[in-house]
Design an enzyme around this catalytic site. Structure first.
Site, PDB file in Angstrom:
ATOM      1  N   LYS A 266       0.845  -1.205   0.000  1.00  0.00           N
ATOM      2  CA  LYS A 266       0.000   0.000   0.000  1.00  0.00           C
ATOM      3  C   LYS A 266       0.878   1.252   0.000  1.00  0.00           C
ATOM      4  CE  LYS A 266      -3.388   2.489   2.919  1.00  0.00           C
ATOM      5  NZ  LYS A 266      -4.282   2.424   4.103  1.00  0.00           N
ATOM      6  N   ASP A 271      -2.802  10.012   4.021  1.00  0.00           N
ATOM      7  CA  ASP A 271      -4.198   9.592   4.153  1.00  0.00           C
ATOM      8  C   ASP A 271      -4.931  10.520   5.109  1.00  0.00           C
ATOM      9  OD1 ASP A 271      -6.607   8.323   4.315  1.00  0.00           O
ATOM     10  OD2 ASP A 271      -5.883   6.599   5.486  1.00  0.00           O
ATOM     11  N   LYS A 278     -10.494  12.328   8.561  1.00  0.00           N
ATOM     12  CA  LYS A 278     -10.002  11.865   9.861  1.00  0.00           C
ATOM     13  C   LYS A 278      -9.976  13.027  10.858  1.00  0.00           C
ATOM     14  CE  LYS A 278      -6.822   8.226   8.316  1.00  0.00           C
ATOM     15  NZ  LYS A 278      -7.503   7.117   8.991  1.00  0.00           N
ATOM     16  N   ASP A 289       1.364   6.091   5.653  1.00  0.00           N
ATOM     17  CA  ASP A 289       0.412   5.140   5.078  1.00  0.00           C
ATOM     18  C   ASP A 289       0.929   4.497   3.786  1.00  0.00           C
ATOM     19  OD1 ASP A 289      -1.955   3.849   5.586  1.00  0.00           O
ATOM     20  OD2 ASP A 289      -3.205   5.292   4.503  1.00  0.00           O
ATOM     21  N   ASP A 348     -12.451   6.766   3.800  1.00  0.00           N
ATOM     22  CA  ASP A 348     -11.227   6.510   4.576  1.00  0.00           C
ATOM     23  C   ASP A 348     -10.807   5.039   4.492  1.00  0.00           C
ATOM     24  OD1 ASP A 348      -9.071   7.120   6.144  1.00  0.00           O
ATOM     25  OD2 ASP A 348     -10.203   7.267   8.024  1.00  0.00           O
ATOM     26  N   GLU A 350      -9.639   3.508   2.055  1.00  0.00           N
ATOM     27  CA  GLU A 350      -9.103   3.679   0.698  1.00  0.00           C
ATOM     28  C   GLU A 350      -8.046   2.638   0.345  1.00  0.00           C
ATOM     29  OE1 GLU A 350      -7.884   5.124   3.268  1.00  0.00           O
ATOM     30  OE2 GLU A 350      -5.731   4.854   2.960  1.00  0.00           O
ATOM     31  N   ARG A 352      -7.857  -0.569   0.807  1.00  0.00           N
ATOM     32  CA  ARG A 352      -8.374  -1.791   0.168  1.00  0.00           C
ATOM     33  C   ARG A 352      -8.787  -1.533  -1.275  1.00  0.00           C
ATOM     34  NH1 ARG A 352     -12.773  -2.375   4.785  1.00  0.00           N
ATOM     35  NH2 ARG A 352     -11.089  -1.298   5.870  1.00  0.00           N
TER      36      ARG A 352
HETATM   37  N1  BES Z   1      -4.471   4.118   6.947  1.00  0.00           N
HETATM   38  C1  BES Z   1      -5.623   3.844   7.732  1.00  0.00           C
HETATM   39  C2  BES Z   1      -5.387   2.809   8.829  1.00  0.00           C
HETATM   40  C3  BES Z   1      -4.434   3.202   9.931  1.00  0.00           C
HETATM   41  C4  BES Z   1      -4.907   3.801  11.076  1.00  0.00           C
HETATM   42  C5  BES Z   1      -3.101   2.920   9.831  1.00  0.00           C
HETATM   43  C6  BES Z   1      -4.033   4.134  12.090  1.00  0.00           C
HETATM   44  C7  BES Z   1      -2.226   3.247  10.848  1.00  0.00           C
HETATM   45  C8  BES Z   1      -2.688   3.861  11.981  1.00  0.00           C
HETATM   46  C9  BES Z   1      -6.738   3.320   6.837  1.00  0.00           C
HETATM   47  O1  BES Z   1      -6.758   3.842   5.546  1.00  0.00           O
HETATM   48  C10 BES Z   1      -8.039   3.669   7.469  1.00  0.00           C
HETATM   49  O2  BES Z   1      -8.317   4.829   7.579  1.00  0.00           O
HETATM   50  N2  BES Z   1      -8.794   2.667   7.863  1.00  0.00           N
HETATM   51  C11 BES Z   1     -10.060   2.883   8.482  1.00  0.00           C
HETATM   52  C12 BES Z   1     -11.045   1.877   7.916  1.00  0.00           C
HETATM   53  C13 BES Z   1     -12.472   2.130   8.335  1.00  0.00           C
HETATM   54  C14 BES Z   1     -12.967   3.423   7.729  1.00  0.00           C
HETATM   55  C15 BES Z   1     -13.319   0.968   7.872  1.00  0.00           C
HETATM   56  C16 BES Z   1      -9.879   2.681   9.990  1.00  0.00           C
HETATM   57  O3  BES Z   1      -9.130   1.814  10.397  1.00  0.00           O
HETATM   58  O4  BES Z   1     -10.478   3.452  10.735  1.00  0.00           O
HETATM   59 ZN    ZN Z   2      -5.007   4.489   4.794  1.00  0.00          ZN
HETATM   60 MN    MN Z   3      -7.807   5.635   5.434  1.00  0.00          MN
END
Ligand code: BES
Ligand code: ZN
Ligand code: MN
Length: 502
Positions: A266, A271, A278, A289, A348, A350, A352
């Site tokens: 990734k 992000d 966020k 990220d 968010d 994104e 996947r």
């Molecule tokens: N990049 C984030 C995940 C992340 C969070 C990595 C904290 C490292 C530290 C990812 O893109 C994300 O935002 N995931 C969301 C998914 C949700 C919206 C289903 C998450 O984990 O909140």
């Molecule tokens: Zn992310």
């Molecule tokens: Mn995200």
């Protein structure tokens, strides 16, 4: 970075500091008593007065005017059955300790390190990695270089008892150097701020790296991605004025007919969450990220430098996830490269989306294994914290081989289940699937989403959200990007297991 190797009794070596590992015990071991006669009696007294008994984390620094070495550092290793992970930690702690004292060079007595289950080469590699990795600092943007911690790494010499052991130790040390260069590359890329790493810039760095290490490199730009139909990846990218890229690297270390292993990382350079923005707190950390992508680049470079006898394809989808007037909205439906349609309930989620298209693309290379690394879910940090990456997949043999590699190299993986029921949670009313199933089992449902696109290929997914970033920093764990994944994948590839059917 050059680690040196010398042979003979360490007591005859000229060095600013000789490091000797000591197991926990009530009194000094015979080797230590020999040293004690030169000191005279300092070690015996330290044991007697409970100042040092070889416990984990204990250090005793002695000035040694009667020895060629200027100082001796006795390093506590804990109980004799210590694991390799403990040994790595203590050696890293020693390196941090010496660097705080501004020492420039040290010699490590390999014979004082206990791990009998390791070959000398593996022990030299372990020690080299632990000490080099602890010395890393990201100081590119500091105009004043002195911040109390010397940014120059330690010059390390490994000492083995006999001359005929030098070759094996040197081979292990050389492996450590090649691997650490890969880890440092990954750390540097993760630590770069978002403004300095557009997708285009990441692609440029990949191209430079490819040239340096003899990899083949192809970059797909936005137009090419459009022509191919990377609808999910382009959907994420459309909120940023900085255009996406897909980095494709090839390392050819085996016969042309041998199917490659595909590594997908990734590469979200920043992000912000997109329209599903966020919170502000710690949003700065989302420059990390792209740590999965960084690990893929570091691994390919290390594989090339080590001349591993495998074929590899490294794929890094590089995009930026920002909110803007051109960004995708919650509820939008994207058509992925596979043809499957995706309802984007949360912009968010994104990672996947870009991985879906990249996994689909990776299958064109007919890989014998497909491994992706991603800082994919916050839920992974809730489940496992910062001590292990999560591993999930559709092939038990592949997952197990990765776990074994993780145990050997000290980058732990822990499995989560991936059941049909999890996949059902991603059903959408209006499209083939939706990109989130809410909070429950967040790491698993993210993997279940990816599984749809990896279909037909032995595949494993590593969620490195909790392991890719070190917040405060600890002895031997410099703050910032950790470079997680490089050591793990190199270790896996060196073993290069043939996978069975399942
Ligand atoms: N990049 C984030 C995940 C992340 C969070 C990595 C904290 C490292 C530290 C990812 O893109 C994300 O935002 N995931 C969301 C998914 C949700 C919206 C289903 C998450 O984990 O909140
Ligand atoms: Zn992310
Ligand atoms: Mn995200």
């Amino acid at each position: 970075m050059q680690i040196r190797v010398s042979s003979g009794t360490p007591l005859k070596l000229k060095t600013p500091c000789l490091i000797i590992g000591v197991h926990e015990s009530a009194r000094p071991a015979p080797g230590e008593l020999e040293l004690d006669t030169h000191l005279p009696g300092a070690i015996t007294r330290a044991f007697r007065d409970h100042e040092f008994r070889g416990k984990k984390g204990e250090k005793l620094l002695l000035h040694t005017p009667d020895l060629p070495a200027e100082r001796v550092l006795l390093l506590g290793l804990g109980p004799a059955r210590a694991q390799s992970l403990d040994l790595r930690r203590e050696l890293a702690g020693a390196a941090a300790f010496l660097q705080e004292r501004k020492l420039r060079a040290c010699t490590l007595d390999l014979a004082s390190l206990p791990l009998r289950q390791l070959t000398l080469g593996a022990l030299a590699q372990l020690a080299g990695e632990a000490i080099l990795l602890a010395g890393y600092r990201f100081s590119r943007y500091r105009t004043e270089k002195s911040d109390g911690v010397d940014s120059k790494p330690l010059q390390l010499t490994l000492c083995v008892p006999r001359r005929d052991q030098i070759k094996e130790a040197a081979t292990g040390a050389a492996a450590a150097e090649a691997i650490c260069r890969g880890v440092f590359l990954a750390r540097d890329l993760v630590n770069e701020p978002g403004n300095a790493k557009s997708p285009e810039e990441l692609a440029r760095r990949a191209r430079v790296l490819a040239e340096e290490t003899g990899l083949d490199c192809t970059i797909l730009d936005r137009r090419e991605l459009e022509e191919e139909g990377f609808g999910a990846l382009l959907g994420v990218a459309q909120g940023s004025v900085r255009e996406p890229r897909l980095i494709v690297l090839h390392y050819r270390g085996a016969e042309e007919t041998e199917p490659p292993i595909a590594l997908v990382g990734k590469g979200v350079v920043f992000d912000a969450g997109g329209i599903s923005l966020k919170p502000a707190e710690k949003m700065d950390e989302m420059k990390m990220d792209m740590a999965g992508g960084a690990a893929v680049l570091g691994t390919l470079a290390a594989a090339a430098r080590l001349r591993l006898p495998v074929n590899l394809v490294g794929l890094v989808p590089a995009v930026e996830n920002l909110p803007s007037g051109s960004a995708i909205r919650p509820g939008d439906i994207l058509t992925s490269l596979s043809g499957k349609t995706i309802e984007v309930l949360n912009t968010d989620a994104e990672g996947r989306l870009i991985l879906a298209d990249t996994l689909t693309y990776a299958k064109r290379f007919a890989p014998r294994a497909l491994i992706d690394l991603a800082t994919l879910t916050g839920a992974c940090i809730i489940a496992l914290g910062h001590e292990a990456s999560a591993v999930l997949g559709n092939h038990d043999g592949l997952v197990q081989a990765l776990r074994n590699a993780g145990e050997r190299c000290g980058e732990r993986l822990w499995p989560l289940p991936l059941w049909e029921e999890h996949g059902k949670l991603l059903k959408s009313e209006v499209a083939d699937l939706k990109n989130t199933a809410g909070r429950p089992a967040g790491t698993i449902t993210a993997a279940a989403f990816l599984q749809v696109f990896a279909e037909g290929c032995p595949w494993a997914h590593l969620d490195i959200a909790g392991t890719a970033w070190e917040g405060k920093g600890a002895p031997g764990r410099p703050p910032g990007g950790t470079g997680v994944g490089v050591r793990l994948l190199v270790e896996y590839l060196r073993e290069n297991p043939r996978l069975g059917k399942k």
